[in-house]
Design an enzyme around this catalytic site. Structure first.
Site, PDB file in Angstrom:
ATOM      1  CD  GLU A  55     -31.058  19.152 -35.506  1.00 42.61           C
ATOM      2  OE1 GLU A  55     -32.814  19.358 -36.445  1.00 42.61           O
ATOM      3  OE2 GLU A  55     -30.523  18.764 -36.805  1.00 42.61           O
ATOM      4  NE  ARG A 229      -3.893  30.690 -54.043  1.00 42.36           N
ATOM      5  CZ  ARG A 229      -4.377  31.679 -54.685  1.00 42.36           C
ATOM      6  NH1 ARG A 229      -5.209  30.438 -55.199  1.00 42.36           N
ATOM      7  NH2 ARG A 229      -5.029  31.936 -54.889  1.00 42.36           N
TER       8      ARG A 229
END
Length: 335
Positions: A55, A229
């Site tokens: 929101e 990674r």
């Protein structure tokens, strides 16, 4: 196409699914903000725990569209955006409609209360998909109603409830999902299958899951690292499912610091974790059926490879599909 409350809530749901698997321990939530003439002002979603809720991000974007003031777009934290909107809204939200897949939160935690913000902005009407079952955060609807905001509940409730299922599992026990990549030919072998964007998405999920499960043969043949990674994230603990307990410990996954690696011929260690991703193909699919809640497939528009899910007879219910630049992503349940 009918442009109605279901259409707008559908936009919020679709946006939330983009971040399914990334918001742990929070739920995936989407929000759509609509202007008084039915124009779409913003669609956004909660993206990561500790960051702004759906929101807040949608109201931020809507504020920019209504005012063309990009100062708010520079703000990162939920508290900053809340404060800015409260100080600068100038009643521009009074004729605005908000569609949110989950009841706006009523409590202040790592982020401030969304229900409180909506109440202060005095939006015209809020459409809610699912009620919040979490006691600490619930009662946002009542908070908004007290200041005169009309709240319409249960809009596309079934679809919104499905979106919440992983969160409900987090709270009570564990959520387990099985992920794999395959080609149009159904094969899962023969090297890299999915696109770079899809692999980044998987690494984002590894970053927030606390256990990754993989088969022993895959470890021996592929010698994987199984880290995050590509997003500079943390590497989850690993369970290698194998009857044979001896492994070459120079395999990269054993070299990752601050990681626990378990080797077992069952899934009992999963009882100690809450957000679990299983990666594999046919054999692991069969072994893990009894504990998997959802299935996640990355489908690449290519042929190649030799082996896949031959001999397995299963039917799935599709929960959501999303098309990326190069792949199709499917969230499913086994029937």
């Amino acid at each position: 196409m009918v442009i109605d409350k279901s259409f707008y809530m559908g936009l919020a749901i679709a946006e939330a699914w983009k971040y399914q698997g990334l918001t742990y321990p929070n739920p995936a939530v989407g929000c759509c903000v609509v202007g008084e003439k039915g124009e779409i002002l913003a669609v956004n979603a909660h993206q990561k725990a500790g960051e702004p809720h759906a929101e807040v991000l949608a109201l931020r974007d809507a504020y920019f569209k209504l005012t063309n003031n990009d100062e708010i777009l520079q703000l990162q934290s939920s508290f900053e955006i809340h404060s800015y909107l409260i100080k600068n809204h100038n009643n521009i939200f009074h004729n605005i409609f908000v569609y949110t897949t989950l009841e706006p939160c009523a409590h202040i935690g790592k982020t401030p209360s969304c229900a409180s913000l909506l109440s202060t902005l005095k939006v015209k009407k809020v459409y809610v998909g699912s009620r919040d079952f979490h006691k600490e955060a619930s009662c946002g609807n009542e908070m908004m109603q007290k200041v005169g905001i009309e709240v319409i509940e249960n809009v596309l409730k079934e679809q919104c409830d499905v979106l919440l299922e992983p969160f409900k599992k987090f709270q009570t026990s564990r959520f387990v999902f099985f992920k794999w990549a395959q080609r149009l030919s159904g094969t899962t072998d023969g090297g890299v299958i999915s696109s770079k964007d899809s692999r980044v998405n998987v690494h984002q999920m590894r970053d927030v899951c606390d256990l990754l499960v993989i088969g022993g043969n895959t470890v021996r043949l592929d010698r994987p690292t199984l880290d995050a990674r590509l997003v500079n994230g943390k590497a989850p603990d690993v369970l290698i499912v194998s009857r044979q307990k001896e492994f070459d410990t120079t395999i990269p996954l054993f070299q990752v610091p601050n990681r626990k690696v378990f080797i077992a011929d069952d899934f009992s260690i999963c009882q100690n974790y809450h957000n679990i991703m299983i990666e594999g193909s046919a054999k692991m699919f069969e072994l893990s059926k009894d504990i998997v809640d959802m299935y996640l497939c990355y489908l690449a528009p290519t042929f190649g490879g030799l082996k896949g899910f031959e001999g397995i007879d299963e039917k799935f219910t599709i929960l959501h599909t999303r098309e990326t630049k190069e792949d199709l992503i499917l969230w499913m349940k086994r029937e």
